[in-house]
Design a protein around this motif. Structure first.
Motif, PDB file in Angstrom:
ATOM      1  N   ALA A  75       0.875  -1.053  -0.078  1.00  0.00           N
ATOM      2  CA  ALA A  75       0.192   0.043  -0.029  1.00  0.00           C
ATOM      3  C   ALA A  75       0.721   1.234   0.132  1.00  0.00           C
ATOM      4  O   ALA A  75       0.523   2.234  -0.703  1.00  0.00           O
ATOM      5  CB  ALA A  75      -0.908  -0.150   1.181  1.00  0.00           C
ATOM      6  N   GLY A  76       2.083   1.110   0.411  1.00  0.00           N
ATOM      7  CA  GLY A  76       2.863   2.232   0.743  1.00  0.00           C
ATOM      8  C   GLY A  76       3.547   2.664  -0.869  1.00  0.00           C
ATOM      9  O   GLY A  76       3.793   4.013  -1.043  1.00  0.00           O
ATOM     10  N   TRP A  77       3.328   1.753  -1.637  1.00  0.00           N
ATOM     11  CA  TRP A  77       3.840   2.157  -3.100  1.00  0.00           C
ATOM     12  C   TRP A  77       2.791   2.446  -4.262  1.00  0.00           C
ATOM     13  O   TRP A  77       3.043   2.625  -5.384  1.00  0.00           O
ATOM     14  CB  TRP A  77       4.922   1.144  -3.647  1.00  0.00           C
ATOM     15  N   MET A  78       1.583   2.274  -3.635  1.00  0.00           N
ATOM     16  CA  MET A  78       0.123   2.456  -4.428  1.00  0.00           C
ATOM     17  C   MET A  78      -0.143   3.965  -4.506  1.00  0.00           C
ATOM     18  O   MET A  78      -1.454   4.190  -4.014  1.00  0.00           O
ATOM     19  CB  MET A  78      -0.741   1.422  -4.098  1.00  0.00           C
ATOM     20  N   CYS A  79       0.500   5.027  -4.937  1.00  0.00           N
ATOM     21  CA  CYS A  79       0.178   6.124  -4.918  1.00  0.00           C
ATOM     22  C   CYS A  79      -0.279   6.363  -6.398  1.00  0.00           C
ATOM     23  O   CYS A  79      -0.026   5.787  -7.323  1.00  0.00           O
ATOM     24  CB  CYS A  79       1.516   6.988  -4.795  1.00  0.00           C
ATOM     25  N   THR A  80      -1.279   7.481  -6.552  1.00  0.00           N
ATOM     26  CA  THR A  80      -1.660   7.931  -7.669  1.00  0.00           C
ATOM     27  C   THR A  80      -0.386   8.530  -8.319  1.00  0.00           C
ATOM     28  O   THR A  80       0.381   9.308  -7.692  1.00  0.00           O
ATOM     29  CB  THR A  80      -2.917   8.628  -7.440  1.00  0.00           C
ATOM     30  N   PRO A  81      -0.602   8.605  -9.729  1.00  0.00           N
ATOM     31  CA  PRO A  81       0.660   9.515 -10.479  1.00  0.00           C
ATOM     32  C   PRO A  81       0.555  10.851  -9.820  1.00  0.00           C
ATOM     33  O   PRO A  81       1.744  11.608 -10.178  1.00  0.00           O
ATOM     34  CB  PRO A  81       0.205   9.593 -11.892  1.00  0.00           C
ATOM     35  N   ALA A  82      -0.644  11.508  -9.702  1.00  0.00           N
ATOM     36  CA  ALA A  82      -0.554  12.915  -8.841  1.00  0.00           C
ATOM     37  C   ALA A  82       0.272  13.160  -8.065  1.00  0.00           C
ATOM     38  O   ALA A  82       1.032  13.936  -7.742  1.00  0.00           O
ATOM     39  CB  ALA A  82      -1.932  13.317  -8.957  1.00  0.00           C
ATOM     40  N   ALA A  83       0.230  12.006  -7.019  1.00  0.00           N
ATOM     41  CA  ALA A  83       0.811  12.118  -5.607  1.00  0.00           C
ATOM     42  C   ALA A  83       2.636  12.074  -6.056  1.00  0.00           C
ATOM     43  O   ALA A  83       3.265  12.655  -5.227  1.00  0.00           O
ATOM     44  CB  ALA A  83       0.636  10.861  -4.811  1.00  0.00           C
ATOM     45  N   TRP A  84       2.778  11.323  -6.884  1.00  0.00           N
ATOM     46  CA  TRP A  84       4.291  11.380  -7.262  1.00  0.00           C
ATOM     47  C   TRP A  84       4.742  12.736  -7.767  1.00  0.00           C
ATOM     48  O   TRP A  84       5.906  12.999  -7.629  1.00  0.00           O
ATOM     49  CB  TRP A  84       4.598  10.204  -8.520  1.00  0.00           C
ATOM     50  N   ARG A  85       4.017  13.319  -8.587  1.00  0.00           N
ATOM     51  CA  ARG A  85       4.357  14.696  -9.072  1.00  0.00           C
ATOM     52  C   ARG A  85       4.490  15.876  -7.819  1.00  0.00           C
ATOM     53  O   ARG A  85       5.085  16.622  -8.081  1.00  0.00           O
ATOM     54  CB  ARG A  85       3.350  15.212 -10.140  1.00  0.00           C
ATOM     55  N   ARG A  86       3.718  15.430  -6.921  1.00  0.00           N
ATOM     56  CA  ARG A  86       3.881  16.570  -5.751  1.00  0.00           C
ATOM     57  C   ARG A  86       4.368  15.905  -4.345  1.00  0.00           C
ATOM     58  O   ARG A  86       3.854  15.045  -3.893  1.00  0.00           O
ATOM     59  CB  ARG A  86       2.236  17.108  -5.458  1.00  0.00           C
ATOM     60  N   PRO A  87       5.518  16.363  -4.234  1.00  0.00           N
ATOM     61  CA  PRO A  87       6.252  15.676  -3.142  1.00  0.00           C
ATOM     62  C   PRO A  87       5.647  15.688  -1.660  1.00  0.00           C
ATOM     63  O   PRO A  87       5.625  14.762  -1.002  1.00  0.00           O
ATOM     64  CB  PRO A  87       7.629  16.481  -2.886  1.00  0.00           C
ATOM     65  N   TRP A  88       4.816  16.571  -1.500  1.00  0.00           N
ATOM     66  CA  TRP A  88       4.159  16.695  -0.038  1.00  0.00           C
ATOM     67  C   TRP A  88       3.042  15.744  -0.241  1.00  0.00           C
ATOM     68  O   TRP A  88       2.782  15.244   1.024  1.00  0.00           O
ATOM     69  CB  TRP A  88       3.565  18.315   0.316  1.00  0.00           C
ATOM     70  N   ARG A  89       2.289  15.420  -1.265  1.00  0.00           N
ATOM     71  CA  ARG A  89       1.254  14.573  -1.123  1.00  0.00           C
ATOM     72  C   ARG A  89       1.870  12.921  -1.137  1.00  0.00           C
ATOM     73  O   ARG A  89       1.428  12.309  -0.374  1.00  0.00           O
ATOM     74  CB  ARG A  89       0.601  14.233  -2.476  1.00  0.00           C
TER      75      ARG A  89
END
Length: 130
Positions: A75-89
């Motif tokens: 679950a820690g690696w299942m971020c959305t692509p938008a979260a990868w673009r914004r470091p705080w997310r």
């Protein structure tokens, strides 16, 4: 028509389940699989044998204790692509997952501790019946 036979926990062999000397393995393997015997009166008789799943050592089941931790790690690696673009997310997502993992670990440790203390108290602290 297909008749499917399934054995219980006793681990009956496919030979006994189908009353056939040499049933044919259709799918799966010797641990768990589907076996077929010769056709009888217009119907197929098959058996699902899963006795190999329970007939091995008890330590084989211990991997189930690690499954919740593997799912939290996943679950820690299942971020959305938008979260990868914004470091705080991304950092917020990782922090929430780590807190959830910590909560899962504490919950599992408390469950084991409470269960073991309950068993020890019942066995050692019980008063004899008069």
């Amino acid at each position: 028509m297909t008749e499917l036979r399934l054995h219980g926990v006793g681990g009956t062999t496919p030979e006994n389940l189908l009353a056939d000397v040499a049933p044919q393995l259709v799918s799966g393997n010797r641990v768990a699989g589907f076996y077929r015997t010769a056709d009888m009166k217009g119907r197929h008789v098959e058996a699902y044998s899963w006795g190999g799943l329970t007939s091995r050592s008890a330590s084989r089941v211990l991997w189930l204790l690690l499954l919740p931790f593997a799912l939290v790690n996943l679950a820690g690696w299942m971020c959305t692509p938008a979260a990868w673009r914004r470091p705080w997310r991304f950092l917020l997502h990782r922090a929430v997952v780590r807190w959830a993992g910590l909560g899962l670990t504490v919950n599992l440790l408390l469950l084991v501790a409470m269960t073991s203390m309950d068993v020890v108290a019942f066995r050692c602290g019980a008063r004899p019946v008069v």
